[in-house]
Design an enzyme around this catalytic site. Sequence first.
Site, mmCIF file in Angstrom:
data_model
loop_
_atom_site.group_PDB
_atom_site.id
_atom_site.type_symbol
_atom_site.label_atom_id
_atom_site.label_comp_id
_atom_site.label_asym_id
_atom_site.label_seq_id
_atom_site.Cartn_x
_atom_site.Cartn_y
_atom_site.Cartn_z
ATOM 1 N N CYS A 115 -23.289 26.417 37.300
ATOM 2 C CA CYS A 115 -24.120 26.541 36.089
ATOM 3 C C CYS A 115 -24.487 27.986 35.773
ATOM 4 O O CYS A 115 -24.822 28.298 34.625
ATOM 5 C CB CYS A 115 -25.391 25.712 36.239
ATOM 6 N N HIS A 251 -30.333 28.464 30.660
ATOM 7 C CA HIS A 251 -29.433 27.370 31.024
ATOM 8 C C HIS A 251 -30.153 26.062 30.731
ATOM 9 O O HIS A 251 -31.304 25.868 31.120
ATOM 10 C CB HIS A 251 -29.083 27.479 32.510
ATOM 11 N N ASN A 281 -27.039 18.717 30.440
ATOM 12 C CA ASN A 281 -26.636 19.899 31.198
ATOM 13 C C ASN A 281 -25.113 20.050 31.116
ATOM 14 O O ASN A 281 -24.384 19.246 31.685
ATOM 15 C CB ASN A 281 -27.115 19.728 32.647
HETATM 16 N N1 ACO Z 1 -33.517 6.362 36.087
HETATM 17 C C1 ACO Z 1 -34.575 5.790 36.677
HETATM 18 N N2 ACO Z 1 -35.048 6.171 37.875
HETATM 19 C C2 ACO Z 1 -34.425 7.171 38.517
HETATM 20 C C3 ACO Z 1 -33.302 7.826 37.954
HETATM 21 C C4 ACO Z 1 -32.860 7.367 36.687
HETATM 22 N N3 ACO Z 1 -31.822 7.938 36.060
HETATM 23 N N4 ACO Z 1 -32.898 8.785 38.806
HETATM 24 C C5 ACO Z 1 -33.714 8.772 39.865
HETATM 25 N N5 ACO Z 1 -34.640 7.784 39.698
HETATM 26 C C6 ACO Z 1 -35.730 7.399 40.583
HETATM 27 C C7 ACO Z 1 -35.466 7.755 42.018
HETATM 28 O O1 ACO Z 1 -34.660 6.777 42.633
HETATM 29 C C8 ACO Z 1 -36.853 7.815 42.581
HETATM 30 O O2 ACO Z 1 -37.264 6.502 42.856
HETATM 31 P P1 ACO Z 1 -38.193 6.161 44.145
HETATM 32 O O3 ACO Z 1 -39.456 6.906 43.914
HETATM 33 O O4 ACO Z 1 -38.321 4.671 44.052
HETATM 34 O O5 ACO Z 1 -37.410 6.654 45.320
HETATM 35 C C9 ACO Z 1 -37.694 8.325 41.419
HETATM 36 O O6 ACO Z 1 -36.889 8.134 40.247
HETATM 37 C C10 ACO Z 1 -38.101 9.790 41.537
HETATM 38 O O7 ACO Z 1 -36.956 10.551 41.944
HETATM 39 P P2 ACO Z 1 -37.000 12.132 42.003
HETATM 40 O O8 ACO Z 1 -35.632 12.629 42.285
HETATM 41 O O9 ACO Z 1 -38.097 12.583 42.912
HETATM 42 O O10 ACO Z 1 -37.417 12.449 40.491
HETATM 43 P P3 ACO Z 1 -37.802 13.810 39.821
HETATM 44 O O11 ACO Z 1 -39.097 13.712 39.145
HETATM 45 O O12 ACO Z 1 -37.584 14.983 40.739
HETATM 46 O O13 ACO Z 1 -36.719 13.901 38.641
HETATM 47 C C11 ACO Z 1 -34.625 15.005 38.243
HETATM 48 C C12 ACO Z 1 -35.342 13.881 38.957
HETATM 49 C C13 ACO Z 1 -34.726 14.784 36.761
HETATM 50 C C14 ACO Z 1 -33.176 15.034 38.693
HETATM 51 C C15 ACO Z 1 -35.333 16.345 38.591
HETATM 52 O O14 ACO Z 1 -35.502 16.464 39.976
HETATM 53 C C16 ACO Z 1 -34.553 17.531 38.105
HETATM 54 O O15 ACO Z 1 -34.384 17.727 36.918
HETATM 55 N N6 ACO Z 1 -34.124 18.394 39.032
HETATM 56 C C17 ACO Z 1 -33.348 19.539 38.675
HETATM 57 C C18 ACO Z 1 -31.961 19.105 38.608
HETATM 58 C C19 ACO Z 1 -31.183 20.025 37.801
HETATM 59 O O16 ACO Z 1 -31.590 20.447 36.744
HETATM 60 N N7 ACO Z 1 -30.047 20.329 38.324
HETATM 61 C C20 ACO Z 1 -29.177 21.136 37.674
HETATM 62 C C21 ACO Z 1 -29.543 22.594 37.857
HETATM 63 S S1 ACO Z 1 -28.282 23.411 38.538
HETATM 64 C C22 ACO Z 1 -27.071 22.938 37.602
HETATM 65 O O17 ACO Z 1 -27.232 22.951 36.410
HETATM 66 C C23 ACO Z 1 -25.813 22.483 38.220
#
Ligand code: ACO
Length: 324
Positions: A115, A251, A281
């Site tokens: 990314c 980004h 993304n």
């Molecule tokens: N729909 C519903 N529930 C979901 C989903 C979904 N699509 N995905 C995960 N969950 C659930 C999980 O299973 C978890 O459930 P649990 O509590 O029962 O275990 C719950 O949601 C919370 O999961 P987290 O991973 O802790 O959620 P978080 O608030 O951190 O959000 C997310 C997840 C959106 C992926 C966030 O962490 C994020 O944006 N991180 C950055 C990721 C990113 O941007 N990566 C790319 C940057 S680098 C690049 O671009 C390659």
Amino acid sequence: MVEFASVIRGVGGYLPERILTNEDLSKMVDTTDDWITARTGIRKRHIAADGQTTSDLGAEAARRAMKAAGVGPDDIDLIVVATATPDYTFPATATVVQNKLGITRGAAFDLQAVCSGFVYAIATADNFLARGQFERALVIGAETFSRILDWSDRSTCVLFGDGAGAVVLERQTKAEAGERGVKGIHLRSDGRYRDLLYVDGGPSTTQTVGHLRMVGNQVFKHAVGKISDSVRAATADAGLQISDIDWFVPHQANQRILSAVAERLGLEEHKVVSTVAEHGNTSAASVPLALAAAIEDGRVKQGDLVLIEAIGGGLTWGSALIRM
Ligand code: ACO
């Protein structure tokens, strides 16, 4: 010795026609529009058609950037394609794009920083141009992440989409460029964080392409701190202040990351260019796609100071300040 500046002459973006909405995804995996919108700000993403490759998307974005710059195939002597989803293991997607554009001179190669690829590619091209080695570069970010997603994993498949963006970066003397050009750059990587965001395949390990794996909440934490530090370093490198920045073109990974970084840096929300709702993304393509959108709608104008930044697998991260 003549001193050069690397000036952005034209910008273009391309998104494939097919759209996948959050509603569509809720029929494929256990998720909802509400969850995706609240956690990420993403509403839809574009998916490449069958047979449409990363080089197809990159070539189309490049055509649009060249049109905006008013240059033709004979005017380009360097192509850098930032991608983590190349057409082939080799040759480089950049050489495929070169051929599709009818460019027969200069050099073309791929750059792999996931990314962060577009920021790394701008830095690379800027160095070549500053040294006087090339005259006019196409810097392209192009991805088909739909091809490396595990479509049964709701924690990753809702986040990404396909697309491409490109800029024509031109060498000008400092006298010609005036204040315009790439002003400050900061690049970093730290391989200790490999397991937070990676693809579980490759030619030399599994002999397969593999699927994207991510520890999202960990990446989130690293993103906010590391990007903020990088922006401060690039701004210092340019001898400028955060308050000098006219537009923040980050980004486009997640609206919450964009807003958290802007808040930490004291950047007003109206200066943040956000297109994540429209395409999710798109990895290396997201910064030039956002820049193209902000130029097209009249926000970013010649003379404006634009900050670009990104973080991605590796981890890699970086930022650059560009006077348009
Ligand atoms: N729909 C519903 N529930 C979901 C989903 C979904 N699509 N995905 C995960 N969950 C659930 C999980 O299973 C978890 O459930 P649990 O509590 O029962 O275990 C719950 O949601 C919370 O999961 P987290 O991973 O802790 O959620 P978080 O608030 O951190 O959000 C997310 C997840 C959106 C992926 C966030 O962490 C994020 O944006 N991180 C950055 C990721 C990113 O941007 N990566 C790319 C940057 S680098 C690049 O671009 C390659």
